[in-house]
Design an enzyme around this catalytic site. Sequence first.
Site, PDB file in Angstrom:
ATOM      1  N   ARG A 197       0.842  -1.279  -0.053  1.00 41.91           N
ATOM      2  CA  ARG A 197      -0.025   0.000   0.075  1.00 41.91           C
ATOM      3  C   ARG A 197       0.856   1.207   0.015  1.00 41.91           C
ATOM      4  O   ARG A 197       0.463   2.348  -0.502  1.00 41.91           O
ATOM      5  CB  ARG A 197      -0.737  -0.121   1.311  1.00 41.91           C
ATOM      6  CG  ARG A 197      -1.852  -1.199   1.483  1.00 41.91           C
ATOM      7  CD  ARG A 197      -2.404  -1.219   2.724  1.00 41.91           C
ATOM      8  NE  ARG A 197      -3.200  -1.988   3.229  1.00 41.91           N
ATOM      9  CZ  ARG A 197      -2.750  -3.243   3.545  1.00 41.91           C
ATOM     10  NH1 ARG A 197      -1.476  -3.433   3.889  1.00 41.91           N
ATOM     11  NH2 ARG A 197      -3.581  -4.242   4.169  1.00 41.91           N
ATOM     12  N   ILE A 198       1.870   1.100   0.853  1.00 42.70           N
ATOM     13  CA  ILE A 198       2.843   2.470   1.012  1.00 42.70           C
ATOM     14  C   ILE A 198       3.333   2.704  -0.363  1.00 42.70           C
ATOM     15  O   ILE A 198       3.718   3.591  -0.827  1.00 42.70           O
ATOM     16  CB  ILE A 198       3.516   2.548   2.161  1.00 42.70           C
ATOM     17  CG1 ILE A 198       2.948   2.317   3.396  1.00 42.70           C
ATOM     18  CG2 ILE A 198       4.394   3.701   2.105  1.00 42.70           C
ATOM     19  CD1 ILE A 198       3.538   2.040   4.668  1.00 42.70           C
ATOM     20  N   HIS A 206      12.767   7.317  12.773  1.00 42.18           N
ATOM     21  CA  HIS A 206      11.828   6.541  12.503  1.00 42.18           C
ATOM     22  C   HIS A 206      10.399   7.431  12.652  1.00 42.18           C
ATOM     23  O   HIS A 206       9.758   6.789  13.547  1.00 42.18           O
ATOM     24  CB  HIS A 206      11.722   5.465  13.564  1.00 42.18           C
ATOM     25  CG  HIS A 206      11.019   4.267  12.891  1.00 42.18           C
ATOM     26  ND1 HIS A 206      11.612   2.759  13.328  1.00 42.18           N
ATOM     27  CD2 HIS A 206       9.899   3.940  12.444  1.00 42.18           C
ATOM     28  CE1 HIS A 206      10.445   2.074  12.761  1.00 42.18           C
ATOM     29  NE2 HIS A 206       9.314   2.693  12.253  1.00 42.18           N
ATOM     30  N   ILE A 207      10.392   8.556  11.892  1.00 44.02           N
ATOM     31  CA  ILE A 207       8.995   9.177  11.812  1.00 44.02           C
ATOM     32  C   ILE A 207       8.215   9.339  10.783  1.00 44.02           C
ATOM     33  O   ILE A 207       7.215  10.134  10.779  1.00 44.02           O
ATOM     34  CB  ILE A 207       9.399  10.703  12.291  1.00 44.02           C
ATOM     35  CG1 ILE A 207      10.292  11.276  11.361  1.00 44.02           C
ATOM     36  CG2 ILE A 207      10.393  10.696  13.809  1.00 44.02           C
ATOM     37  CD1 ILE A 207      10.667  12.850  11.269  1.00 44.02           C
ATOM     38  N   ARG A 209      12.227  -0.743   7.137  1.00 42.52           N
ATOM     39  CA  ARG A 209      13.090  -1.238   8.217  1.00 42.52           C
ATOM     40  C   ARG A 209      14.255  -1.201   8.466  1.00 42.52           C
ATOM     41  O   ARG A 209      15.089  -1.480   7.295  1.00 42.52           O
ATOM     42  CB  ARG A 209      12.366  -2.776   8.567  1.00 42.52           C
ATOM     43  CG  ARG A 209      11.021  -2.832   9.024  1.00 42.52           C
ATOM     44  CD  ARG A 209      10.814  -2.409  10.911  1.00 42.52           C
ATOM     45  NE  ARG A 209       9.431  -2.102  11.232  1.00 42.52           N
ATOM     46  CZ  ARG A 209       8.717  -1.358  11.095  1.00 42.52           C
ATOM     47  NH1 ARG A 209       8.826  -0.296  10.532  1.00 42.52           N
ATOM     48  NH2 ARG A 209       7.526  -1.684  11.966  1.00 42.52           N
ATOM     49  N   GLU A 241      18.326   0.120  15.573  1.00 44.92           N
ATOM     50  CA  GLU A 241      17.853   1.638  16.144  1.00 44.92           C
ATOM     51  C   GLU A 241      17.313   1.479  17.520  1.00 44.92           C
ATOM     52  O   GLU A 241      16.768   0.292  17.846  1.00 44.92           O
ATOM     53  CB  GLU A 241      16.776   2.126  15.120  1.00 44.92           C
ATOM     54  CG  GLU A 241      15.519   1.317  15.087  1.00 44.92           C
ATOM     55  CD  GLU A 241      14.528   1.988  14.188  1.00 44.92           C
ATOM     56  OE1 GLU A 241      14.918   2.085  13.117  1.00 44.92           O
ATOM     57  OE2 GLU A 241      13.512   2.101  14.500  1.00 44.92           O
ATOM     58  N   ILE A 269      12.468   3.890   4.250  1.00 46.81           N
ATOM     59  CA  ILE A 269      11.556   3.986   5.350  1.00 46.81           C
ATOM     60  C   ILE A 269      10.771   2.939   5.706  1.00 46.81           C
ATOM     61  O   ILE A 269       9.866   2.757   6.151  1.00 46.81           O
ATOM     62  CB  ILE A 269      10.477   5.182   4.743  1.00 46.81           C
ATOM     63  CG1 ILE A 269       9.580   4.557   3.427  1.00 46.81           C
ATOM     64  CG2 ILE A 269      10.880   6.513   4.363  1.00 46.81           C
ATOM     65  CD1 ILE A 269       8.425   5.139   3.184  1.00 46.81           C
TER      66      ILE A 269
HETATM   67  C1  DGY Z   1       5.024   1.015  11.291  1.00 45.23           C
HETATM   68  O1  DGY Z   1       3.845   1.113  11.418  1.00 45.23           O
HETATM   69  O2  DGY Z   1       5.265  -0.224  11.127  1.00 45.23           O
HETATM   70  C2  DGY Z   1       6.056   2.026  11.426  1.00 45.23           C
HETATM   71  O3  DGY Z   1       7.103   1.874  11.085  1.00 45.23           O
HETATM   72  C3  DGY Z   1       5.906   2.455  12.898  1.00 45.23           C
HETATM   73  O4  DGY Z   1       6.705   1.282  13.815  1.00 45.23           O
END
Ligand code: DGY
Length: 332
Positions: free
Chosen positions: A158-159, A288-289, A241, A270, A239
């Site tokens: 999705r992302i 990690h934002i 992991r 992290e 973005i």
């Molecule tokens: C997720 O939702 O997986 C983000 O990385 C927050 O942990």
Amino acid sequence: MTQRPSILVARAIFPEVIERLREHFDVETNHTDAPFTPQQLAERLQGKVAVLTTGSERIGAELLAACPQLKVVANIAVGYNNFDVPAMTAAGVLATNTPDVLTETTADFGFALLMATARRVTESEHFLRAGLWSKWALDMFAGAEVHGSTLGILGMGRIGQGIARRGAHGFGMQVIYHNRSRLDAASEAACQARYVSKAELLKQADHLVLVLPYSAESHHAIGAAELAQMKPTATLINIARGGIVDDAALAVALRERRIAAAGLDVFEGEPQVHPDLLTVPNVVLTPHIASATITTRKAMANLAADNVIAFLTQGQPLTPLNPEVLPKVLNA
Ligand code: DGY
């Protein structure tokens, strides 16, 4: 009077979400917001039937064996590599995550990091703040073009699709992607994305965005060998992991300008960051934002709470990861 179920919220979350949980359960919270050690977590979970976790809490066979009353673990994250799902299924413990509610926000941030990296936003800001700006110059912090360039996406969930749409429709980018399985034709058309092999993706992308889940298979999916296949002008954005990129190898590639720049929101181990990444200028680093807007973080916490409430009061979690345990847990 029947006793209310007891649950744990392992990290600090929004007070209104705690209040919603308190309408149904006795709720213990983590007031300090320091992540529990595995032993502290096991101690806190005694007598609890549910826990809301973040990616900081590891749920594996040992913890499950120590917490036999546990029925459901609701991650406040879409990623769930902190869960050993087969072990949870074997123990009859339901796992849930928070898909969808963070998709667009995280895709926005993926793009923000791409832009900041390609256009050297933080590097030039550090230069300015350090008082080093004495004159304007034509090639000062000249970065890489974003519009019209080739956007590569590794991991097209999705992302990934959200990032593809932004690239194709907003910035006129050629979008190529690689994924374990190819999207159907309608989804490819919506993102104007073309499926390629991983080798082609590495070779052709001007900006490569990583959005795949972390697993044993994706560990170091981008290491020295993969970085060597990328264009020397390319940027790499992670973005997804930490652990998907070999951070030590990346620091070398950045220092030696084998790729132009990287934007990293996630790191191996992290909140520790590989020290070499802190000393190279051509990397944008964020803690990690990617899903961090108030609206989205509240939506994530509420969805985790809704999963626990819906499961414990009606036997119907909203976003289960291992729904096959439901008959077992509900009949226990
Ligand atoms: C997720 O939702 O997986 C983000 O990385 C927050 O942990």
